[in-house]
Write an enzyme that holds these catalytic residues in place. Structure first.
Site, short mmCIF file in Angstrom:
data_model
loop_
_atom_site.label_atom_id
_atom_site.label_comp_id
_atom_site.label_asym_id
_atom_site.label_seq_id
_atom_site.Cartn_x
_atom_site.Cartn_y
_atom_site.Cartn_z
N GLU A 244 47.87 42.55 30.11
CA GLU A 244 46.94 42.03 31.13
C GLU A 244 47.42 42.59 32.46
O GLU A 244 48.46 42.19 32.97
CB GLU A 244 46.95 40.50 31.11
CG GLU A 244 45.80 39.88 31.89
CD GLU A 244 46.18 39.53 33.31
OE1 GLU A 244 45.84 40.33 34.23
OE2 GLU A 244 46.80 38.49 33.52
N CYS A 278 45.57 38.93 40.30
CA CYS A 278 44.91 40.10 39.72
C CYS A 278 43.40 39.91 39.61
O CYS A 278 42.66 40.88 39.55
CB CYS A 278 45.50 40.41 38.35
SG CYS A 278 45.58 38.99 37.24
#
Length: 471
Positions: A244, A278
């Site tokens: 990720e 993010c």
């Protein structure tokens, strides 16, 4: 001041072979708040051996046994709510708002994996074949500093549900937080070896985990650059990987949206986790015909953003995690100016009265072109870029013109229209009309935002291998 000088291996706190010391520095005032002794390759190997031994028995546990373990972990984490939140604020500089939400995510990791287990099929039929979903093996978990314990809880909860044992290499910058979550898990009475932690550098402990043949899978959250290095290292032993990675999320405001509400929401959303997220919507896409209105609303919203001491309830943006991160954000602000973007609010330097910490002004650039570096590269700080588009097709094209594809956002008064736009966005998760999280839905990235998925059944299957038995 706290000194952390042990690893957690095979159910206990173990002496380290490594001797290098890393100082833990407060992002609020640059005072030393602790130090952590970093493990080395031999410490990582001890942890891997313990996890491999434990896997032999843990992989054979029943679903009910795993549920009971997850319930114990949940209760143990819940019992240290105040300590977990306060330690995160102290060490990371996360705002009280964010750290409270992060704690809720820690607890939710166990709750939602229990829910997933109740309806997950470990044995299935495909044609006339029996398919068994079996645990992949020992999992190497590598986590970043921007929500460290939340990542550890989610990844470990998934590993437990699958029947995998783990070796964790957390960020050395999160050592105080990590020590506390280790204590939670230790008090839960876990079987020896199913959970192991070694603090250390990525180039040392992380590298050993990535390259060791007895690690079957890597679950990593962090930068795209590091993710690529992990993927390259993992391929030699054919490790499974869940990565990720970074993002540069577009937030499309369609022309029929309520701009007063949508622009304010967009500004505060871009600054989630002090911009160190993010999934933060750092590219705000608005119609060219409404750019002037957007600029005014965005400036008004930014001036209401409270940058300050993360302890305070009303603080929206705390300090950057480190001086290095502060300097990175300053570099990008200067880059935006050099590229010709118009500085709407904020800018270089520290807010008045906050000179002692790693504080960045809540910053917005407008008249940004999507090919500018501030629009293409992940800054990881409270910096928002406003980009105008001509029509809906142009908005979609701009949104997709990026190497990333982690998250995206669409706002419209017409939900059906927003859904059509969302369906064309190249991102692993798209939120319509607000910032939402569903812990049972798959989460992960398209393109260079990652490989694989986390959460719910999709996340659980990443820790399992399908075995076909033909009778």
């Amino acid at each position: 001041m706290r000194r952390i000088d042990k690893a957690y291996i095979n159910g206990g706190f173990a002496e380290l072979h490594g001797t290098e010391v890393f100082n833990l520095i407060s992002p609020v005032n640059h005072e030393k708040i602790g130090e952590v002794v970093l493990g080395d390759e031999s410490d990582a190997i001890k942890a891997i051996v313990a996890a491999k031994t434990a896997f032999k028995t843990f992989s054979k546990t029943s679903i009910q046994q795993r549920i009971e373990i997850l319930e114990k972990l949940k209760r143990s984490v819940e019992s240290k709510e105040k300590q977990l939140i306060e330690t995160m604020i102290l060490e990371y500089g996360g705002t009280r708002q964010f750290c409270t939400m992060s704690f809720q995510n820690m607890v939710g990791s166990f709750e939602h994996m229990i829910e997933t287990l109740h309806q997950f099929e470990f044995e299935r039929k495909a044609g006339n074949t029996l398919v068994q979903m079996v645990p992949v093996g020992v999992v190497g978990i590598i986590t970043p500093w921007n929500s460290s314990n939340s990542f550890i809880c989610n990844k470990f909860a998934t590993a437990v549900a699958a029947g995998c044992t783990v070796v964790v290499k957390p960020s050395e910058m999160s050592a105080l937080q990590t020590q506390l979550i280790i204590e939670c898990f230790h008090e839960a009475g876990l079987a020896d070896g199913i959970f192991n932690v070694v603090n250390g550098l990525g180039s040392v402990v992380g590298s050993e985990i990535v390259n060791h043949p007895d690690i079957a899978k890597i679950s990593f959250t962090g930068s795209t650059q590091t993710g690529k290095m992990i993927a390259k290292g993992a391929v030699d032993s054919m490790k499974r990987v869940t990565l990720e990675l970074g993002g540069k999320s577009p937030n499309i405001i369609l022309d029929d949206a309520d701009f007063t509400q949508a622009i304010r929401q967009a500004v505060f959303g871009a600054y989630m986790n002090s911009g160190q997220a993010c999934i933060a919507p750092t590219r705000l896409l608005v119609p060219q015909s409404r750019l002037a209105e957007t600029n005014q609303l965005a400036k008004e919203a930014a001036l209401q953003v409270v940058v300050g001491d993360p302890v305070n309830e009303n603080t929206n943006v705390g300090p950057m995690v480190s001086e290095t991160q502060y300097e990175r954000v300053q570099h990008y602000i200067q880059l935006g100016l050099d590229e010709g973007a118009e500085l709407l609010v904020g800018g270089k330097g520290k807010p008045e009265g906050l000179e002692d910490g790693n504080y960045v002004k809540a910053t917005i650039f407008t008249n940004v072109r999507n090919n500018m570096r501030i629009a293409q590269e992940e800054i990881f700080g409270p910096v928002l870029s406003i980009i105008s588009y001509q029509d809906e097709e142009d908005a979609i094209a701009i949104a997709n013109d990026t190497q990333y594809g982690l998250a995206a956002y669409v706002t419209s008064s017409d939900e059906h229209r927003a859904l059509k736009v969302a369906s064309r966005i190249e991102a692993g998760r798209v939120c319509i009309n607000g910032f939402k999280h569903d812990p049972l839905a798959p989460f992960g990235g398209f393109k260079q935002s990652g490989i694989g998925r986390e959460f719910g059944t999709y996340g659980l299957e990443e820790y399992l291998e399908p075995k076909s038995i033909l009778i």
